[in-house]
Design an enzyme around this catalytic site. Structure first.
Site, mmCIF file in Angstrom:
data_model
loop_
_atom_site.group_PDB
_atom_site.id
_atom_site.type_symbol
_atom_site.label_atom_id
_atom_site.label_comp_id
_atom_site.label_asym_id
_atom_site.label_seq_id
_atom_site.Cartn_x
_atom_site.Cartn_y
_atom_site.Cartn_z
ATOM 1 N N ASP A 182 0.902 -1.140 0.000
ATOM 2 C CA ASP A 182 0.000 0.000 0.000
ATOM 3 C C ASP A 182 0.944 1.193 0.000
ATOM 4 O OD1 ASP A 182 -1.458 2.291 0.873
ATOM 5 O OD2 ASP A 182 -3.080 0.927 1.398
ATOM 6 N N HIS A 183 1.083 1.845 -1.141
ATOM 7 C CA HIS A 183 2.180 2.806 -1.241
ATOM 8 C C HIS A 183 1.994 3.995 -0.296
ATOM 9 C CE1 HIS A 183 -0.449 4.926 -4.096
ATOM 10 N NE2 HIS A 183 0.314 5.988 -3.936
ATOM 11 N N HIS A 245 -5.819 2.778 0.907
ATOM 12 C CA HIS A 245 -5.093 3.945 1.426
ATOM 13 C C HIS A 245 -5.849 4.691 2.523
ATOM 14 C CE1 HIS A 245 -2.965 2.951 -2.133
ATOM 15 N NE2 HIS A 245 -3.666 3.684 -2.978
HETATM 16 C C1 BG6 Z 1 -3.480 4.457 -6.533
HETATM 17 C C2 BG6 Z 1 -4.795 4.500 -7.256
HETATM 18 O O1 BG6 Z 1 -3.461 3.393 -5.618
HETATM 19 O O2 BG6 Z 1 -3.288 5.671 -5.837
HETATM 20 C C3 BG6 Z 1 -4.852 5.687 -8.192
HETATM 21 O O3 BG6 Z 1 -4.978 3.307 -7.986
HETATM 22 C C4 BG6 Z 1 -4.530 6.961 -7.466
HETATM 23 O O4 BG6 Z 1 -6.127 5.785 -8.818
HETATM 24 C C5 BG6 Z 1 -3.242 6.821 -6.667
HETATM 25 O O5 BG6 Z 1 -4.380 7.977 -8.433
HETATM 26 C C6 BG6 Z 1 -3.006 8.037 -5.784
HETATM 27 O O6 BG6 Z 1 -1.721 7.931 -5.244
HETATM 28 P P1 BG6 Z 1 -0.915 9.244 -4.857
HETATM 29 O O7 BG6 Z 1 0.342 8.734 -4.227
HETATM 30 O O8 BG6 Z 1 -0.683 10.008 -6.126
HETATM 31 O O9 BG6 Z 1 -1.787 10.006 -3.916
#
Ligand code: BG6
Length: 496
Positions: A182-183, A245
């Site tokens: 989960d980045h 997230h």
């Molecule tokens: C991803 C989603 O997990 O997270 C995307 O699949 C989204 O749709 C993205 O744009 C948002 O990540 P960040 O780091 O740009 O807020």
């Protein structure tokens, strides 16, 4: 084993894809120049189309330049790229796996990686289960060192499909060998939530329903669905952002202090939060959740089209590109405190923020009855700015004795003076070192799907006839404001 400078082969499935190019290669390079990757590593890129090692190395180099990494480091980049190998691959063919295994054995010998293998699945999820079982049946998981599976989202699309996938991968890897990405958990300020809470006598004693009136988590994006409609039409914002997230941020904000900062303890506290989340019946969902879909509008000075006009979306699509919700955590600490979340595409700003709103004092000498009191707020800026702001009341300078709201600001950028590491850089490094704290455990995945499923079922059963219902470039539909207004609150939006 030198744990800070681990040796490993890294096999990336989907090596020609967007994620590999935009995130994985630049992150590996930063680890390399930062001295966090020993010379004893090799990356094997696996994908369908035929390509030579040289062509693949050129792609990697292009990806690094594209990511803005300095071209004057040409020499270093070339040495780094020499660790990259390419293996054309058919996920369904046993032969492909057998050949890949011989390549891995050869590289293990050449780079002295002690049999350590990371299998990184950066590709379409329908292949996750099949790849994991083939890795086992063709002997790739039988190695003298450690083996780890890194798996990108989506991890299923509801609880039953997630369970099925989990069973498939658990046949080949044990839970502690699975790193579910989960980045958001790799983001600097998301990791800072625990520190802000548990390293400050100023906050932790107040971090409960006696002093906090509500917590708001907003993650807004300006981008539309772009070329991902094929995936997004089946997913929508609830599955794409909330199940993972948003709920992960809520868990970090709500969990009890872990007895130790190790993987097991932190995860087990987060799991308890998921267990305490109040579930809503299909009939209740509309009282707690708002869905939205963007129509055309203006973003900055650009006209943008609506979701239903995007390529590959249905002109009658019922897919939500926006979700706002009120979560309730039924435990002793949080009973009665709403956690509001909202996330969406094509909103007014790209920004992720958490606002903790404290209750007003029962009697405040400076705000007589009827006069609006500015509540104390703690704002955690996750992105694009990184920092915290504390909103408090102070005396207005001068003889009047009036009060004025002031802000105490801490900004990571100005203190550290450098860009903080990319989320992926940290997560890959954690995985190389065998630290799974910032990855999601199966129990978290299962419980969060269970929570999400009743909402998606309610929405699937009732078409949103009012879609599209928010204009691109705004903060979402009015109903999301009403969700808070009926509780006597409002969304706080702040720029630093
Ligand atoms: C991803 C989603 O997990 O997270 C995307 O699949 C989204 O749709 C993205 O744009 C948002 O990540 P960040 O780091 O740009 O807020």
């Amino acid at each position: 084993m030198n744990i800070d400078n681990p040796k490993s082969l890294i096999v990336i499935f989907g090596a020609t894809g967007d994620l590999a190019n935009r995130k994985l290669f630049p992150s590996l390079y930063r680890l390399y120049i930062g001295g966090k990757l020993s010379e004893q590593f090799a990356v094997v890129g696996v994908a369908r189309r035929p390509k030579s090692n040289e062509q693949f190395r050129e792609n990697v180099k292009d990806a690094l330049l594209e990511a803005g990494l300095p071209p004057q480091e040409d020499e270093k980049i070339n040495t780094f790229c020499s660790h990259f190998y390419y293996h054309p691959f058919d996920v369904q063919s046993s032969d492909s796996y057998i050949q890949l295994n011989s390549t891995l054995e050869m590289l293990d010998h050449d780079y002295q990686t002690e049999g350590n293998r990371i299998f990184y699945l950066a590709m379409a999820p329908e292949f996750f289960g099949m790849i994991a079982s083939n890795l086992k049946s063709e002997g790739l998981t039988k190695t003298s060192g450690w083996k780890r599976l890194v798996i990108e989202k989506p991890f299923g699309r509801d609880l039953p499909s997630a369970e099925e996938l989990n069973e498939q991968i658990r046949n080949a890897f044990s839970e502690n060998e699975i790193y579910r990405i989960d980045h958001y958990l790799g983001k600097e300020m998301v990791q800072n939530i625990e520190v802000i809470r548990f390293a400050n006598a100023l906050f932790e004693p107040l971090w409960n329903n006696r002093y906090i009136s509500n917590i708001q988590v907003t993650s807004s994006e300006t981008l539309g669905v772009g070329d991902r409609a094929g995936y997004y039409e089946k997913s929508g914002a609830l599955r794409d952002m909330v199940q993972n997230h948003m709920l992960q941020m809520v868990a970090l904000l709500a969990m009890e202090p872990p007895s130790r900062l190790n993987t097991e303890e932190v995860r087990s506290e987060k799991v308890k939060v998921f267990r305490s989340l109040r579930h809503f019946s299909v009939d209740e969902v509309d009282d707690y959740f708002v869905r939205g879909q963007y129509k055309g509008g203006t973003l900055g000075d650009k006209e943008v089209i609506g979701y239903r006009e995007e390529a590959q979306t249905s002109p009658e699509s019922n897919t939500e590109t926006y979700v706002a919700g009120k979560l309730l955590i039924d435990n002793f600490r949080w009973a009665g405190v709403p956690f509001y979340i909202r996330t969406g595409k094509r909103m007014a700003a790209k920004s992720t923020k958490i606002v903790i709103e404290f209750k007003n004092l029962p009697m405040n000498l400076y705000f007589p009855a009827g006069e609006e009191q500015q509540p104390n707020l703690l704002v955690i800026h996750i992105q694009p700015e990184e920092g915290i702001t504390l909103h408090i009341n102070a005396k207005k300078s001068g003889p009047s004795g009036e009060t004025t709201p002031i802000k105490m600001d801490f900004s990571n950028q100005s203190t550290a003076g450098i860009n903080t590491p990319e989320a992926y850089e940290r997560l890959i490094y954690d995985c190389l070192r065998g630290d799974a704290t910032n990855f999601t455990h199966w129990d978290e995945v299962a419980l969060s799907w269970k929570f999400i499923d009743s909402i998606s079922q309610a929405w699937a059963a009732k078409k949103a006839t009012y879609f599209p219902n928010y204009e691109a470039g705004t903060m979402g539909p009015d109903q999301a404001d009403m969700l808070l207004e009926k509780d006597g609150f409002q969304w706080w939006s702040f720029n630093k």
